[in-house]
Design an enzyme around this catalytic site. Structure first.
Site, PDB file in Angstrom:
ATOM      1  N   ASP A  24       1.009   7.701  -1.067  1.00 57.55           N
ATOM      2  CA  ASP A  24       2.224   6.984  -1.395  1.00 57.55           C
ATOM      3  C   ASP A  24       3.282   8.051  -1.655  1.00 57.55           C
ATOM      4  O   ASP A  24       2.947   9.191  -1.999  1.00 57.55           O
ATOM      5  CB  ASP A  24       2.002   6.142  -2.657  1.00 57.55           C
TER       6      ASP A  24
ATOM      7  N   ASP B  49       6.878   7.453  -3.314  1.00 63.24           N
ATOM      8  CA  ASP B  49       7.654   7.316  -4.547  1.00 63.24           C
ATOM      9  C   ASP B  49       6.765   7.405  -5.779  1.00 63.24           C
ATOM     10  O   ASP B  49       5.842   6.612  -5.953  1.00 63.24           O
ATOM     11  CB  ASP B  49       8.393   5.978  -4.562  1.00 63.24           C
TER      12      ASP B  49
END
Length: 227
Positions: A19, A21
């Site tokens: 991922d 963010d």
């Protein structure tokens, strides 16, 4: 601080999925500033409860959640448009989180395929290996497994052995997405987040910084002194 699992070794990893963010980049603090600015215009305060509910969701769902919890009189589309304007101002200041550059360069050095999943290609080392939430092959957002399954397929991973893929995530929705894909998951949550112990039992490790990660536990080459 690390929350260790009872196991000390894990199935060998051939592909790594990140991922972006809050896992690779310190953008979560910038999302907080964005939401604070928008809510402040309506005399509202952006709380961590709101933030926790939004984490890991797509922009439409995040906006819907924030509007419902704060009661501000705008549509999700209006919120997204205002947020995009502020993000253009703030996001050039985003920086890799501790331990990220070391691990990414280590994987590149040892030719271990990797990919990031996010709505923006903010991390140059990944080149084209970015799977976006609005990708036509991603039929459902997190916590559905689609994002990571599509990313792994494009990297050439063996989806009959999804445990050979290792996911790094910071949000509940993202962690569940990786688990629903049948993959191993390293959870790097916000320290303020109260962890669901049933989810903790399902992930491979919980840690509060990627600096704590040891690639050799997953059958990958260890760091050397030059890294």
């Amino acid at each position: 601080m690390t929350v260790s699992q009872t196991r000390t070794t894990f199935p060998n990893v051939t592909h790594v999925l990140f991922d972006m963010d809050g896992t690779l980049l310190d953008t979560e603090r910038l999302y907080t500033v964005v939401s604070e600015r928008i809510l402040a215009a309506y005399g509202k305060e952006f709380t961590f409860e709101m933030k926790a509910a939004m984490m890991g969701t797509n922009s439409q769902d995040a906006a819907t959640i924030l509007i419902a919890k704060s009661g501000i009189p705008i549509t999700p589309e209006e919120y997204i448009a205002r947020a995009a304007e502020i993000q253009l101002e703030l996001f050039p200041s985003a920086r890799p989180l501790p331990g990220v550059e070391r691990l990414v360069k280590h994987l590149l050095k040892h030719k271990i395929p990797m990919c990031t999943s996010e709505n923006r290609a903010l991390f140059d080392l990944f080149g084209p290996n970015v799977t976006c939430g609005d990708d036509p092959e991603v039929k459902a957002g997190k916590p559905a497994p689609d994002m990571f399954l599509v990313a792994a397929k494009r990297l050439g991973a063996d989806l009959k052995r999804p445990e050979s893929c290792l996911v790094f995530e910071d949000s509940y929705a993202g962690v569940l997405s990786g688990l629903n894909a049948g993959m191993q998951v390293v959870w790097i949550p916000d320290e303020r987040l109260k962890l669901d112990q049933e989810v903790v039992k399902q992930v491979s490790q919980v840690m509060y910084s990627m600096e704590e990660f040891r690639p050799e536990l997953y059958g990958m080459p260890p760091y050397d002194n030059s890294e």
